[in-house]
Design a protein around this motif. Structure first.
Motif, PDB file in Angstrom:
ATOM      1  N   MET A 116       4.427  86.120  92.585  1.00 15.80           N
ATOM      2  CA  MET A 116       3.794  84.807  92.451  1.00 15.80           C
ATOM      3  C   MET A 116       4.831  83.701  92.594  1.00 15.80           C
ATOM      4  SD  MET A 116       0.502  85.079  92.006  1.00 15.80           S
ATOM      5  CE  MET A 116      -0.810  86.120  91.358  1.00 15.80           C
ATOM      6  N   THR A 117       5.957  83.848  91.892  1.00 16.50           N
ATOM      7  CA  THR A 117       7.002  82.825  91.938  1.00 16.50           C
ATOM      8  C   THR A 117       7.578  82.705  93.345  1.00 16.50           C
ATOM      9  OG1 THR A 117       7.579  83.227  89.642  1.00 16.50           O
ATOM     10  CG2 THR A 117       9.230  82.117  90.994  1.00 16.50           C
ATOM     11  N   ASP A 118       7.878  83.847  93.967  1.00 10.79           N
ATOM     12  CA  ASP A 118       8.472  83.820  95.298  1.00 10.79           C
ATOM     13  C   ASP A 118       7.532  83.214  96.330  1.00 10.79           C
ATOM     14  OD1 ASP A 118      10.689  84.972  94.225  1.00 10.79           O
ATOM     15  OD2 ASP A 118      10.206  87.010  94.867  1.00 10.79           O
ATOM     16  N   ALA A 119       6.238  83.561  96.225  1.00  9.86           N
ATOM     17  CA  ALA A 119       5.273  83.057  97.195  1.00  9.86           C
ATOM     18  C   ALA A 119       5.082  81.556  97.055  1.00  9.86           C
ATOM     19  CB  ALA A 119       3.935  83.773  97.024  1.00  9.86           C
ATOM     20  N   HIS A 120       5.291  81.013  95.837  1.00 10.58           N
ATOM     21  CA  HIS A 120       5.193  79.566  95.643  1.00 10.58           C
ATOM     22  C   HIS A 120       6.340  78.835  96.331  1.00 10.58           C
ATOM     23  CE1 HIS A 120       1.825  79.948  93.124  1.00 10.58           C
ATOM     24  NE2 HIS A 120       2.424  80.140  91.964  1.00 10.58           N
ATOM     25  N   GLY A 121       7.561  79.408  96.271  1.00  7.01           N
ATOM     26  CA  GLY A 121       8.728  78.631  96.646  1.00  7.01           C
ATOM     27  C   GLY A 121       9.432  79.030  97.920  1.00  7.01           C
ATOM     28  N   ASN A 122       9.120  80.151  98.488  1.00  2.00           N
ATOM     29  CA  ASN A 122       9.835  80.663  99.647  1.00  2.00           C
ATOM     30  C   ASN A 122       9.335  79.991 100.917  1.00  2.00           C
ATOM     31  OD1 ASN A 122      10.487  82.424 101.939  1.00  2.00           O
ATOM     32  ND2 ASN A 122      11.253  83.844 100.387  1.00  2.00           N
ATOM     33  N   SER A 123      10.205  79.203 101.550  1.00  2.00           N
ATOM     34  CA  SER A 123       9.786  78.423 102.725  1.00  2.00           C
ATOM     35  C   SER A 123       9.467  79.327 103.906  1.00  2.00           C
ATOM     36  CB  SER A 123      10.873  77.415 103.110  1.00  2.00           C
ATOM     37  OG  SER A 123      12.089  78.080 103.397  1.00  2.00           O
ATOM     38  N   GLU A 124      10.183  80.443 104.026  1.00  2.83           N
ATOM     39  CA  GLU A 124       9.916  81.362 105.129  1.00  2.83           C
ATOM     40  C   GLU A 124       8.530  81.982 104.993  1.00  2.83           C
ATOM     41  OE1 GLU A 124      11.808  85.393 107.185  1.00  2.83           O
ATOM     42  OE2 GLU A 124      12.886  84.341 105.583  1.00  2.83           O
ATOM     43  N   LEU A 125       8.170  82.352 103.760  1.00  8.17           N
ATOM     44  CA  LEU A 125       6.836  82.893 103.526  1.00  8.17           C
ATOM     45  C   LEU A 125       5.769  81.841 103.814  1.00  8.17           C
ATOM     46  CD1 LEU A 125       7.197  84.956 100.206  1.00  8.17           C
ATOM     47  CD2 LEU A 125       6.659  85.844 102.481  1.00  8.17           C
ATOM     48  N   LYS A 126       6.016  80.628 103.386  1.00  6.02           N
ATOM     49  CA  LYS A 126       5.055  79.545 103.617  1.00  6.02           C
ATOM     50  C   LYS A 126       4.840  79.306 105.110  1.00  6.02           C
ATOM     51  CE  LYS A 126       5.611  76.830  99.364  1.00  6.02           C
ATOM     52  NZ  LYS A 126       6.019  75.517  98.813  1.00  6.02           N
ATOM     53  N   GLU A 127       5.917  79.342 105.867  1.00  4.31           N
ATOM     54  CA  GLU A 127       5.809  79.112 107.313  1.00  4.31           C
ATOM     55  C   GLU A 127       4.991  80.219 107.972  1.00  4.31           C
ATOM     56  OE1 GLU A 127       8.735  78.681 111.222  1.00  4.31           O
ATOM     57  OE2 GLU A 127       9.554  78.453 109.191  1.00  4.31           O
ATOM     58  N   GLU A 128       5.258  81.468 107.560  1.00  5.08           N
ATOM     59  CA  GLU A 128       4.494  82.581 108.107  1.00  5.08           C
ATOM     60  C   GLU A 128       3.028  82.470 107.716  1.00  5.08           C
ATOM     61  OE1 GLU A 128       4.297  87.488 107.965  1.00  5.08           O
ATOM     62  OE2 GLU A 128       5.920  86.426 106.931  1.00  5.08           O
ATOM     63  N   ALA A 129       2.783  82.143 106.436  1.00  7.89           N
ATOM     64  CA  ALA A 129       1.407  82.024 105.965  1.00  7.89           C
ATOM     65  C   ALA A 129       0.664  80.915 106.692  1.00  7.89           C
ATOM     66  CB  ALA A 129       1.393  81.769 104.454  1.00  7.89           C
ATOM     67  N   GLN A 130       1.345  79.813 106.951  1.00  4.11           N
ATOM     68  CA  GLN A 130       0.716  78.703 107.656  1.00  4.11           C
ATOM     69  C   GLN A 130       0.291  79.120 109.055  1.00  4.11           C
ATOM     70  OE1 GLN A 130      -0.187  75.760 106.489  1.00  4.11           O
ATOM     71  NE2 GLN A 130      -0.968  75.052 108.463  1.00  4.11           N
ATOM     72  N   SER A 131       1.068  79.993 109.680  1.00  5.19           N
ATOM     73  CA  SER A 131       0.713  80.442 111.036  1.00  5.19           C
ATOM     74  C   SER A 131      -0.596  81.217 111.025  1.00  5.19           C
ATOM     75  CB  SER A 131       1.841  81.295 111.620  1.00  5.19           C
ATOM     76  OG  SER A 131       1.918  82.569 110.995  1.00  5.19           O
ATOM     77  N   TYR A 132      -0.853  81.982 109.946  1.00  7.95           N
ATOM     78  CA  TYR A 132      -2.114  82.723 109.860  1.00  7.95           C
ATOM     79  C   TYR A 132      -3.279  81.797 109.553  1.00  7.95           C
ATOM     80  CZ  TYR A 132       0.631  86.973 110.109  1.00  7.95           C
ATOM     81  OH  TYR A 132       1.481  87.971 110.533  1.00  7.95           O
ATOM     82  N   LEU A 133      -3.032  80.772 108.749  1.00  5.60           N
ATOM     83  CA  LEU A 133      -4.081  79.778 108.508  1.00  5.60           C
ATOM     84  C   LEU A 133      -4.461  79.087 109.813  1.00  5.60           C
ATOM     85  CD1 LEU A 133      -2.948  78.108 105.147  1.00  5.60           C
ATOM     86  CD2 LEU A 133      -4.813  79.741 105.489  1.00  5.60           C
ATOM     87  N   GLU A 134      -3.474  78.757 110.623  1.00 10.62           N
ATOM     88  CA  GLU A 134      -3.744  78.117 111.909  1.00 10.62           C
ATOM     89  C   GLU A 134      -4.556  79.059 112.801  1.00 10.62           C
ATOM     90  OE1 GLU A 134       0.087  77.073 113.394  1.00 10.62           O
ATOM     91  OE2 GLU A 134       0.367  75.428 111.945  1.00 10.62           O
ATOM     92  N   ARG A 135      -4.267  80.320 112.714  1.00 11.18           N
ATOM     93  CA  ARG A 135      -4.931  81.298 113.581  1.00 11.18           C
ATOM     94  C   ARG A 135      -6.423  81.403 113.289  1.00 11.18           C
ATOM     95  NH1 ARG A 135      -1.923  86.952 115.039  1.00 11.18           N
ATOM     96  NH2 ARG A 135      -3.027  87.350 116.987  1.00 11.18           N
TER      97      ARG A 135
END
Length: 252
Positions: A116-135
């Protein structure tokens, strides 16, 4: 002939005197959308649950990409390339859309500690997650709490989470359930955009959506597959008309 992504042979599941899955055999080939249709109570969700490892089968076998997965847990099946969506979405309502997908990305990478903590703050994870939201068409909804998303948006988000596990096969359990006409058209367009990139086993009641998307269709009645074929073959099949719709009705 190439090895199918999914091969199910003679699958059986009984609950006491009820046979929920009755000697089911089917295949899904690479890049194919294979639809599974049938009346309520036919055993469609029970079959999906067996494929995903949530429900043990009594007999038969399941192979993913040529490898038997009968003894594997659900997480191990996910690691092998299975992903599932649900008729009723399973999301974290108090987290944002972006956080939900970020967690899925992290779990896929194998980092489950303090996720939970890592997923909140990790910019690399956020960037990857954003790509799936865009998809899936949610590029501007990453900051919204799941609890505040519309029903159709939750369906899109659940698909984004499934894609974040980088699956080889998507098990889609009624992705159109509860959607209005416009939302259904959007979901059909979204799934069509993914066609060829992922193999899909699609359980769905919306026949317009099924005929718009499916390469092949299998019809499940009382736990048994009574027909498999193209949309036109299923439309013309007399047994399907009788068993699925009733004598004299038309499969639209």
């Amino acid at each position: 002939m190439s090895t199918p992504i999914l091969k199910v042979e003679n699958l059986q599941k009984r609950f006491g005197g009820l046979t929920a899955t009755d000697d089911v055999s089917l295949t899904v080939t690479a890049g194919e959308i294979h639809a599974l249709i049938g009346p309520n109570g036919a055993g469609k969700t029970t079959l999906i649950s067996q494929l995903f490892g949530e429900l043990a089968h009594d007999a038969g076998s399941i192979a993913l990409n040529g490898q038997k997965i009968d003894a594997l847990s659900t997480p191990d099946r996910v690691a092998r390339g299975l992903a599932r969506t649900f008729q009723i979405t399973c999301l974290l309502p108090d987290y944002t859309a972006l956080q939900n997908v970020s967690i899925a990305c992290q779990v896929h990478r194998g980092h489950s500690f303090h996720f939970m903590t890592d997923a909140h703050g990790n910019s690399e994870l956020k960037e990857e997650a954003q790509s799936y939201l865009e998809r899936v068409g949610l590029s501007d909804r990453g900051g919204a709490l799941v609890a505040n998303l519309a029903h159709g948006e939750r369906k899109q988000l659940e698909l984004a989470i499934a894609l974040a596990t980088r699956p080889r096969l998507l098990l889609l359990d009624e992705p159109m359930a509860g959607l209005g006409h416009v939302e259904t058209q959007q979901m059909v367009a979204l799934l069509r955009s993914l066609k060829g990139q992922f193999s899909m086993l699609l359980v769905e009641h919306d026949m317009d959506a099924v005929f718009a998307l499916a390469d092949r269709i299998s019809v499940l009645v009382y736990g048994r597959i009574i027909a498999t074929g193209s949309a036109e073959e299923i439309r013309r099949n007399a047994d399907v008309k009788t068993a699925y719709l009733g004598e004299g009705d038309e499969l639209c």
